[in-house]
Enzyme design. Structure first.
Site, mmCIF file in Angstrom:
data_model
loop_
_atom_site.group_PDB
_atom_site.id
_atom_site.type_symbol
_atom_site.label_atom_id
_atom_site.label_comp_id
_atom_site.label_asym_id
_atom_site.label_seq_id
_atom_site.Cartn_x
_atom_site.Cartn_y
_atom_site.Cartn_z
ATOM 1 N N THR A 1 -6.055 8.375 -5.117
ATOM 2 C CA THR A 1 -6.036 8.361 -3.651
ATOM 3 C C THR A 1 -5.187 9.497 -3.081
ATOM 4 O OG1 THR A 1 -6.301 5.989 -3.714
ATOM 5 C CG2 THR A 1 -5.542 6.931 -1.646
ATOM 6 N N GLU B 1 0.834 -1.207 0.000
ATOM 7 C CA GLU B 1 0.000 0.000 0.000
ATOM 8 C C GLU B 1 0.863 1.250 0.000
ATOM 9 O OE1 GLU B 1 -2.665 -1.264 -1.035
ATOM 10 O OE2 GLU B 1 -4.104 -0.399 0.374
#
Lengths: 314, 314
Positions: free
Chosen positions: B188, B135
């Site tokens: 994001t 991530e």
């Protein structure tokens, strides 16, 4: 409606608000200390306060200014009996300004008493908004994290203030609280004013992770999770400054078996949660010894988490 | 350790992070969409990525830059097999940049596959830190609110990031998610940068009241409480600006039986929780119709809350 009782004596419990990470939204009640109210119908019109004991003369006898009678008046207005004659005796059995929900215990005792005199017209939960009026008078804002657990017993979550949404939480049956009140003065209003009005989002995230962990721990009856979650990075660092040797008291409590430790409400009382009464007793003794060693008198209370809320004594 | 499998095919699920009020600490997995990884031992040294499908050429084939292989390499280093020959095929079955944990699904599929090839050396929960490394590569920070539910299934609380403390939460068995992905681009990183770094303490209190309410609602299997708690006053007001007609989509979902509605992760996908599949189907239809009426294509997914995490397909 029948006035089936001419007089009633009620006890309402002290409470630990915030529970470290749950600022303004969590609280629990204990079995002691607490306050007593004796209430009776009179032949007159309106309220009187005939006696207050245990307050060292600090609390007003004027019914318009006393939080107990003011809350009871709100209740009487609500049920359409604004002028009924009622006399109140308030017996303070706990220190004022201690961070243990002293005004809340008195107010809740009064509301539970009047509601009992009127044959339990409302549920305890429905009394919370009336008790919040008393808190507004006592502390300058109408918080519920003392009055809700005092009325409902146990652990209570105030999910929302607007609209008011109160949830009873489960907890491990054997859980005890060790409470120590160092006799120093920390008025609630000042304690609130010390707190920053803005916080870092990342710190808020840390805090709501702990709030979620504490609530989960209560549901799972997982003492370790409850303990790990009892961390407050937003409020405790500021408020603890007002509490003598806070860091030392905390390390003493944790070293002696506390699952978690923190400030009760706005302080200066501190509390530890423990798995049993013996550990709680040991912790209060260690904390009081330390406070004595730095010349600070203290009071200590050991109790299960209260499971009943207010009770009728006579 | 025996290399008892020469090749394995794994599916890992999409995830809804934040769950409205639980920014960075809550997430849940769904049964679809999700990604597939085929992994096999090779006679060579180190990792190769022989094929990626479904990514429109967006993802790197270089093993040092791909989040799947990078996470798997961390795993291999950890178990003391840094140079083992492994080939990866990644089949993207879900949109990239959708707010549904796309990178997480791929990474988790890869880690679950390699751990299976090594006879389940680690638990799924123990794989979370390796997935967080992926991530970090994909999103610029190592969050866990997608990878933890993708690995563990169900609802997951990240109580703390330091140290990492992950708690599986219960949820109502029949709960379903209706997910709609409007085909607009919201990276994001940008979505995070829009969020204010400081918030009012009183807003944070409101938020953690809702977090505590949502967690309580999940434990109590109380749909009403879950729904009342799905309110986000801190992040949604900003992020929703990037989502076409967000307020309209929300009111459509709630009017058609959603217990709660919000942005999935950093968006642009939105999701509703419902009590059954039929309501979820109805909601996705209404939302897609509305998006179509404003000329925005969308994808929709209806699923139970995933109860298993990743699964072996072959």
């Amino acid at each position: 409606m029948s006035f089936n009782k001419k007089s009633i004596k009620v006890f309402a419990p002290a409470t630990v608000a915030n529970v470290v990470c749950g600022y303004d939204i969590l609280g629990f009640a204990v079995n002691q200390p607490g306050d007593e109210v004796i209430m009776r119908f009179t032949d007159g019109k309106g309220m009187t306060i005939s006696k207050i004991t245990g307050d060292n003369g600090k609390l007003p006898l004027n019914p318009a200014k006393n939080t107990v009678s003011a809350s009871v008046q709100h209740y009487l207005n609500h049920i359409g009996k604004p002028d009924v004659g009622i006399d109140i005796e308030l017996h303070k059995k706990m220190p004022i300004g201690s961070g243990l929900g002293s005004s809340s215990a008195s107010t809740v005792a009064g509301l539970f008493a009047v509601n009992s005199l009127f044959d339990d017209l409302l549920t305890n939960k429905a009394l919370v908004p009336f008790a919040m009026k008393g808190e507004e008078l006592a502390c300058g804002y109408g918080h519920a994290d003392n009055v809700a657990p005092a009325l409902m017993g146990g652990f209570v979550l105030i999910r929302s203030y607007d609209p008011l949404d109160i949830i009873s939480l489960p907890f491990p049956e054997d859980m005890h609280a060790a409470i120590v009140y160092p006799e120093v003065d920390v008025p609630t209003k000042d304690a609130r004013q010390m707190i920053r009005s803005k916080v870092l989002l990342k710190d808020a995230v840390t805090q709501w992770g702990n709030v979620a962990g504490l609530v989960s721990g209560l549901f799972m009856k997982d003492y370790d999770l409850i303990g790990r979650s009892m961390t407050d990075i937003l409020v405790e660092p500021t408020r603890s400054i007002l509490i003598p040797d806070f860091a030392k008291l905390k390390s003493l409590a944790l070293r002696n078996g506390a699952i978690g430790f923190g400030i009760s409400g706005s302080g200066p009382s501190v509390f530890a949660l423990t798995k049993d009464a013996g550990t709680a007793e040991k912790i209060t003794k260690k904390l009081q010894q330390h406070l004595q060693s730095i010349s600070i008198n203290s009071l200590a209370f050991v109790s299960e988490v209260n499971k009943k809320g207010p009770i009728i004594l006579d």
